[in-house]
Scaffold this motif. Sequence first.
Motif, mmCIF file in Angstrom:
data_model
loop_
_atom_site.group_PDB
_atom_site.id
_atom_site.type_symbol
_atom_site.label_atom_id
_atom_site.label_comp_id
_atom_site.label_asym_id
_atom_site.label_seq_id
_atom_site.Cartn_x
_atom_site.Cartn_y
_atom_site.Cartn_z
ATOM 1 N N GLY A 8 0.791 -1.232 0.000
ATOM 2 C CA GLY A 8 0.000 0.000 0.000
ATOM 3 C C GLY A 8 0.815 1.268 0.000
ATOM 4 N N ASP A 9 2.125 1.177 -0.248
ATOM 5 C CA ASP A 9 2.975 2.365 -0.092
ATOM 6 C C ASP A 9 2.652 3.477 -1.080
ATOM 7 N N VAL A 10 2.450 3.135 -2.352
ATOM 8 C CA VAL A 10 2.171 4.181 -3.349
ATOM 9 C C VAL A 10 0.795 4.783 -3.113
ATOM 10 N N ALA A 11 -0.177 3.953 -2.742
ATOM 11 C CA ALA A 11 -1.503 4.483 -2.416
ATOM 12 C C ALA A 11 -1.425 5.444 -1.241
ATOM 13 N N LEU A 12 -0.595 5.130 -0.257
ATOM 14 C CA LEU A 12 -0.438 6.018 0.896
ATOM 15 C C LEU A 12 0.227 7.331 0.477
ATOM 16 N N MET A 13 1.247 7.247 -0.362
ATOM 17 C CA MET A 13 1.904 8.460 -0.848
ATOM 18 C C MET A 13 0.945 9.319 -1.663
ATOM 19 N N ASP A 14 -0.058 8.674 -2.262
ATOM 20 C CA ASP A 14 -1.056 9.403 -3.057
ATOM 21 C C ASP A 14 -1.892 10.353 -2.209
ATOM 22 N N THR A 15 -1.906 10.177 -0.898
ATOM 23 C CA THR A 15 -2.667 11.086 -0.039
ATOM 24 C C THR A 15 -1.916 12.389 0.206
ATOM 25 N N TRP A 55 4.363 14.714 -4.658
ATOM 26 C CA TRP A 55 5.421 13.705 -4.713
ATOM 27 C C TRP A 55 5.514 13.079 -6.103
ATOM 28 N N THR A 56 6.731 13.020 -6.631
ATOM 29 C CA THR A 56 7.015 12.228 -7.826
ATOM 30 C C THR A 56 7.297 10.805 -7.377
ATOM 31 N N VAL A 57 6.760 9.821 -8.106
ATOM 32 C CA VAL A 57 6.957 8.414 -7.738
ATOM 33 C C VAL A 57 7.520 7.663 -8.941
ATOM 34 N N VAL A 59 11.426 6.722 -4.829
ATOM 35 C CA VAL A 59 11.928 5.724 -5.780
ATOM 36 C C VAL A 59 11.727 4.348 -5.162
ATOM 37 N N ARG A 60 10.974 3.505 -5.850
ATOM 38 C CA ARG A 60 10.576 2.197 -5.300
ATOM 39 C C ARG A 60 11.380 1.087 -5.977
ATOM 40 N N LEU A 61 12.312 0.479 -5.256
ATOM 41 C CA LEU A 61 13.160 -0.577 -5.800
ATOM 42 C C LEU A 61 12.582 -1.948 -5.468
ATOM 43 N N SER A 62 12.830 -2.917 -6.352
ATOM 44 C CA SER A 62 12.272 -4.256 -6.188
ATOM 45 C C SER A 62 13.270 -5.300 -6.667
ATOM 46 N N VAL A 63 13.145 -6.524 -6.137
ATOM 47 C CA VAL A 63 13.946 -7.618 -6.670
ATOM 48 C C VAL A 63 13.373 -8.123 -7.987
ATOM 49 N N GLN A 64 12.073 -7.915 -8.217
ATOM 50 C CA GLN A 64 11.472 -8.297 -9.486
ATOM 51 C C GLN A 64 12.001 -7.370 -10.570
ATOM 52 N N ARG A 65 12.354 -7.917 -11.718
ATOM 53 C CA ARG A 65 12.941 -7.104 -12.778
ATOM 54 C C ARG A 65 12.558 -7.669 -14.133
ATOM 55 N N ASN A 66 12.496 -6.786 -15.115
ATOM 56 C CA ASN A 66 12.311 -7.203 -16.491
ATOM 57 C C ASN A 66 13.645 -7.677 -17.056
ATOM 58 N N ALA A 67 13.605 -8.410 -18.154
ATOM 59 C CA ALA A 67 14.824 -8.977 -18.723
ATOM 60 C C ALA A 67 15.772 -7.906 -19.234
ATOM 61 N N ALA A 68 15.218 -6.825 -19.759
ATOM 62 C CA ALA A 68 16.055 -5.765 -20.326
ATOM 63 C C ALA A 68 15.553 -4.409 -19.860
ATOM 64 N N GLY A 69 16.480 -3.482 -19.710
ATOM 65 C CA GLY A 69 16.114 -2.123 -19.364
ATOM 66 C C GLY A 69 15.751 -1.328 -20.609
#
Length: 303
Positions: A119-126, A130-132, A158-168
């Motif tokens: 829920g972090d981005v939804a919370l920041m939406d209040t 803020w740029t997300v 800036v929201r970092l994750s272990v999930q990633r796409n194959a290419a940037g």
Amino acid sequence: MDTMRDRFAPTLSRLLDEDPRVAVVLAEIGRDGFARAASRHPDRVINVGIREQLLIGAGAGLALAGLRPVMHTFASFLVERPFEQVKLDFGHQGLGGVLVSAAASFDWPAGGFTHMAPGDVALMDTLDGWTVHVPGHPDEAETLLRHAVAAGDDKVYVRLSVQRNAAGRVVDGARFLTVRTGRAGVVVAVGPMLENVLAATEGLDVTVLYATTVRPFDARAVRGATEAAGTDVVIVEPFLAGTSTGAVNDALIEVPHRVLGLGVGRRELRGYGEFDEHLAAHGLTPGPLRERITGFLSRTSRG
């Protein structure tokens, strides 16, 4: 194969060398990655310990002193636990700073629900202004980190994750990218969801937009895509389902439209499991995504 978080400390360490305004504030998490930077810049690499409210307060103090603070810990401890400080110390005081999270929605299931933050981005939406950024690849994370630090005195998450796409992909910190074009609907893939969305929509006559900056929301890109593909829009996000459906509605307020928000469900999954099991349980793997996207779009074709 490195991760987004692997890029964080080296990128910020270089920025500490390049820009005397940059300061990094940590709450134990990630401290080892800044050991060398701390020896070079002991006054601008600060570890406050496991005190997340102080993490934000100290960052705001640095901003008041004219520095560009970058505050880092897990998303649940960066956005949720010290939310009052984020709201007051930065928002109410009109200060700028950069929040950089790790662990995303459920990157470390073994940590339990305390370490999950869908829920972090939804919370920041209040909050206002803020740029997300939600990068989908380590290359994009590095680019967007640099954008965030260089953004004057703006407020950036800036929201970092272990999930990633194959290419940037080449991202600019503002606009959505058109990855695929079609005529039977628009699917917006946010950050690390792009690869699963592309697999889910393979062979479907839909336009796929790629979003790595979700606030401000690129309404122009969505409106432009719907001119050719129709006004049925699906948005697939790696956080709470429906977080951006309001932004899509605002973008298309002048035309009849439908929107489906796919993402992390509200129900707490109480088994620790592995990351991929959580992703599957929330229907964010290609098979379930395809079923839900085609089901939504087919309801239009049936009238």
